[in-house]
Design an enzyme around this catalytic site. Structure first.
Site, PDB file in Angstrom:
ATOM      1  N   TYR A   8       0.294  -1.264  -0.459  1.00  0.00           N
ATOM      2  CA  TYR A   8      -0.156  -0.179  -0.284  1.00  0.00           C
ATOM      3  C   TYR A   8       0.575   1.499   0.022  1.00  0.00           C
ATOM      4  CZ  TYR A   8      -3.858   2.842   1.025  1.00  0.00           C
ATOM      5  OH  TYR A   8      -5.409   3.629   1.315  1.00  0.00           O
ATOM      6  N   LYS A  10       0.900   4.002  -2.792  1.00  0.00           N
ATOM      7  CA  LYS A  10       0.414   5.663  -2.804  1.00  0.00           C
ATOM      8  C   LYS A  10       1.391   6.801  -3.321  1.00  0.00           C
ATOM      9  CE  LYS A  10      -3.954   4.736  -1.822  1.00  0.00           C
ATOM     10  NZ  LYS A  10      -4.711   4.929  -3.240  1.00  0.00           N
TER      11      LYS A  10
HETATM   12  N1  LIG Z   1     -10.497   4.481   4.136  1.00  0.00           N
HETATM   13  C1  LIG Z   1      -9.900   5.162   4.474  1.00  0.00           C
HETATM   14  O1  LIG Z   1      -9.309   4.987   5.616  1.00  0.00           O
HETATM   15  C2  LIG Z   1      -8.319   5.544   3.320  1.00  0.00           C
HETATM   16  C3  LIG Z   1      -7.567   6.269   3.206  1.00  0.00           C
HETATM   17  C4  LIG Z   1      -6.477   6.927   2.465  1.00  0.00           C
HETATM   18  C5  LIG Z   1      -6.948   7.009   1.594  1.00  0.00           C
HETATM   19  N2  LIG Z   1      -7.358   6.058   0.795  1.00  0.00           N
HETATM   20  C6  LIG Z   1      -7.784   5.902  -0.364  1.00  0.00           C
HETATM   21  O2  LIG Z   1      -9.314   6.210  -0.908  1.00  0.00           O
HETATM   22  C7  LIG Z   1      -9.708   5.388  -2.223  1.00  0.00           C
HETATM   23  C8  LIG Z   1     -11.008   4.807  -1.544  1.00  0.00           C
HETATM   24  O3  LIG Z   1     -11.132   4.595  -0.866  1.00  0.00           O
HETATM   25  P1  LIG Z   1     -12.853   3.925   0.512  1.00  0.00           P
HETATM   26  O4  LIG Z   1     -12.153   3.885   1.458  1.00  0.00           O
HETATM   27  O5  LIG Z   1     -13.322   4.456   0.041  1.00  0.00           O
HETATM   28  O6  LIG Z   1     -13.094   2.014   0.195  1.00  0.00           O
HETATM   29  P2  LIG Z   1     -13.779   1.182  -0.666  1.00  0.00           P
HETATM   30  O7  LIG Z   1     -13.628  -0.506  -0.493  1.00  0.00           O
HETATM   31  O8  LIG Z   1     -15.141   1.757   0.770  1.00  0.00           O
HETATM   32  O9  LIG Z   1     -14.048   2.088  -1.819  1.00  0.00           O
HETATM   33  C9  LIG Z   1     -13.373   2.179  -3.435  1.00  0.00           C
HETATM   34  C10 LIG Z   1     -14.662   1.541  -4.334  1.00  0.00           C
HETATM   35  O10 LIG Z   1     -13.060   1.107  -5.436  1.00  0.00           O
HETATM   36  C11 LIG Z   1     -14.041   0.326  -6.189  1.00  0.00           C
HETATM   37  N3  LIG Z   1     -12.949  -0.789  -7.102  1.00  0.00           N
HETATM   38  C12 LIG Z   1     -11.790  -1.082  -6.148  1.00  0.00           C
HETATM   39  N4  LIG Z   1     -10.870  -2.310  -7.122  1.00  0.00           N
HETATM   40  C13 LIG Z   1     -11.860  -1.455  -8.259  1.00  0.00           C
HETATM   41  C14 LIG Z   1     -11.407  -1.465  -9.889  1.00  0.00           C
HETATM   42  N5  LIG Z   1     -10.307  -2.551 -10.013  1.00  0.00           N
HETATM   43  N6  LIG Z   1     -11.546  -0.876 -11.169  1.00  0.00           N
HETATM   44  C15 LIG Z   1     -12.901  -0.055 -10.490  1.00  0.00           C
HETATM   45  N7  LIG Z   1     -13.244   0.315  -8.678  1.00  0.00           N
HETATM   46  C16 LIG Z   1     -12.689  -0.493  -8.147  1.00  0.00           C
HETATM   47  C17 LIG Z   1     -15.131  -0.527  -5.258  1.00  0.00           C
HETATM   48  O11 LIG Z   1     -15.674  -2.051  -5.829  1.00  0.00           O
HETATM   49  C18 LIG Z   1     -15.360   0.226  -4.097  1.00  0.00           C
HETATM   50  O12 LIG Z   1     -16.314   0.652  -4.853  1.00  0.00           O
HETATM   51  C19 LIG Z   1      -8.351   4.369  -2.155  1.00  0.00           C
HETATM   52  O13 LIG Z   1      -7.959   4.503  -2.825  1.00  0.00           O
HETATM   53  C20 LIG Z   1      -7.731   4.146  -0.572  1.00  0.00           C
HETATM   54  O14 LIG Z   1      -6.987   3.785  -0.649  1.00  0.00           O
HETATM   55  C21 LIG Z   1      -8.714   5.016   1.778  1.00  0.00           C
END
Ligand SMILES: NC(=O)c1ccc[n+]([C@@H]2O[C@H](COP(=O)([O-])OP(=O)(O)OC[C@H]3O[C@@H](n4cnc5c(N)ncnc54)[C@H](O)[C@@H]3O)[C@@H](O)[C@H]2O)c1
Length: 276
Positions: free
Chosen positions: A177, A181
């Site tokens: 990860y 990132k």
């Molecule tokens: N939640 C956190 O704490 C956090 C922190 C920092 C960064 N992020 C980043 O934010 C973004 C969203 O995270 P989240 O927490 O909302 O996750 P989540 O799992 O709730 O949502 C992610 C979405 O991406 C979709 N997805 C996964 N693989 C895919 C693919 N190959 N093609 C198209 N869609 C795909 C999933 O179906 C899902 O709807 C990610 O990039 C994550 O790394 C999240």
């Protein structure tokens, strides 16, 4: 916020992407394409966005859903083409689709297939989205960024990419990860400088732990993680997806017209250090 155009949101079926879709609908966007590998979830978000827009804006708001696999070049191309076909342009793209990376384990015992899969989806996916959206934005007519200020120049569109605090620091046991990132920050900065003369701004958002289904899955995988995080978090809580969406809309809006290539940390003070 002065959000008046058309938005493409990847990963809009869940978590932060879904919160961004609803925020666009409430802020006055004219159209939204929700793109996700889970197309049923994307359709549900599109319906919720239409309901949200009906109570908040007077404009005719359209929302549609499309299947996308961000790691697949032709799938990304098709989704971006659908956006242009539906709305004629892409004013805002929020790229939130991604995965957390599977297993947790220190570098000595890490799983190589998880590493490759995480980079395939998170890094290649970000490259493909940024590439195809940049092509679409470059081809569209520029607009004055802010109707009341010629000095703010013109815009062909804004791209906001979901990085993470893991774009800045290392989290133990999450090499895949962290590596992904950091690479995403590199893509974002390069796209910002490559696109700057075309009036396309590209920024990265770097949240810490936000309460989404992705994070809840990590808590199930790693016993005690949630409590450890809460104990160390300066604000003593996880972030809300809506708090990240507010930042995404700011970076899409004319309010951020002089900001490009930034990595905006949204972490309740986490990267400042622990509170004790
Ligand atoms: N939640 C956190 O704490 C956090 C922190 C920092 C960064 N992020 C980043 O934010 C973004 C969203 O995270 P989240 O927490 O909302 O996750 P989540 O799992 O709730 O949502 C992610 C979405 O991406 C979709 N997805 C996964 N693989 C895919 C693919 N190959 N093609 C198209 N869609 C795909 C999933 O179906 C899902 O709807 C990610 O990039 C994550 O790394 C999240």
């Amino acid at each position: 916020m002065d959000i008046t155009g058309y938005a493409l949101v990847t990963g809009g079926g869940s978590g932060i992407g879904k919160a961004c879709c609803l925020a666009f609908a409430k802020a006055g966007a004219r159209g939204l394409l929700v793109a996700d590998i889970n197309v049923d979830a994307a359709k549900k978000t599109a319906d919720e966005a239409k309901a949200a827009a009906a109570t908040c804006t007077t404009l005719d708001f359209r929302a549609e859903a499309v299947h996308i696999d961000i790691a697949d070049e032709s799938s990304v191309q098709t989704a971006v083409e659908k956006m242009v076909e539906l709305f004629g342009r892409v004013d805002y793209c929020v790229h939130s689709a991604g995965v957390s990376g599977g297993s947790h384990g220190s570098i000595a015992g890490n799983n190589f297939s998880d590493f490759k899969r995480t980079l395939d989806i998170n890094v290649n996916g970000t490259y493909l989205i940024t590439n195809f959206v940049s092509v679409a934005m470059k081809a569209q007519e520029p607009k004055q960024t802010d109707a009341s200020s010629v000095e703010r120049g013109f815009t062909r569109g804004t791209i906001v990419i979901l990085g993470s605090v893991s774009s800045m620091i290392a989290n133990p046991g999450m090499v895949q990860y962290t590596a992904a990132k950091h690479a995403i920050m590199g893509i974002s900065k390069t796209a910002a400088i490559d696109n700057v003369t075309f009036g396309i701004r590209v920024n990265c958002i770097c949240p810490s732990w936000i309460d989404t289904p992705m994070v809840q899955r990590s808590f199930e995988l790693v016993p005690g993680l949630e409590q450890t995080l809460l104990d160390g978090a300066p604000m003593g809580r996880l972030g809300r997806p809506e708090e990240v969406a507010d930042a995404a809309l700011f970076l899409c809006s004319p309010k951020s017209s002089f900001i490009t290539g930034c990595g905006l940390i949204i972490d309740g003070g986490m990267t400042l250090g622990t509170k004790t």
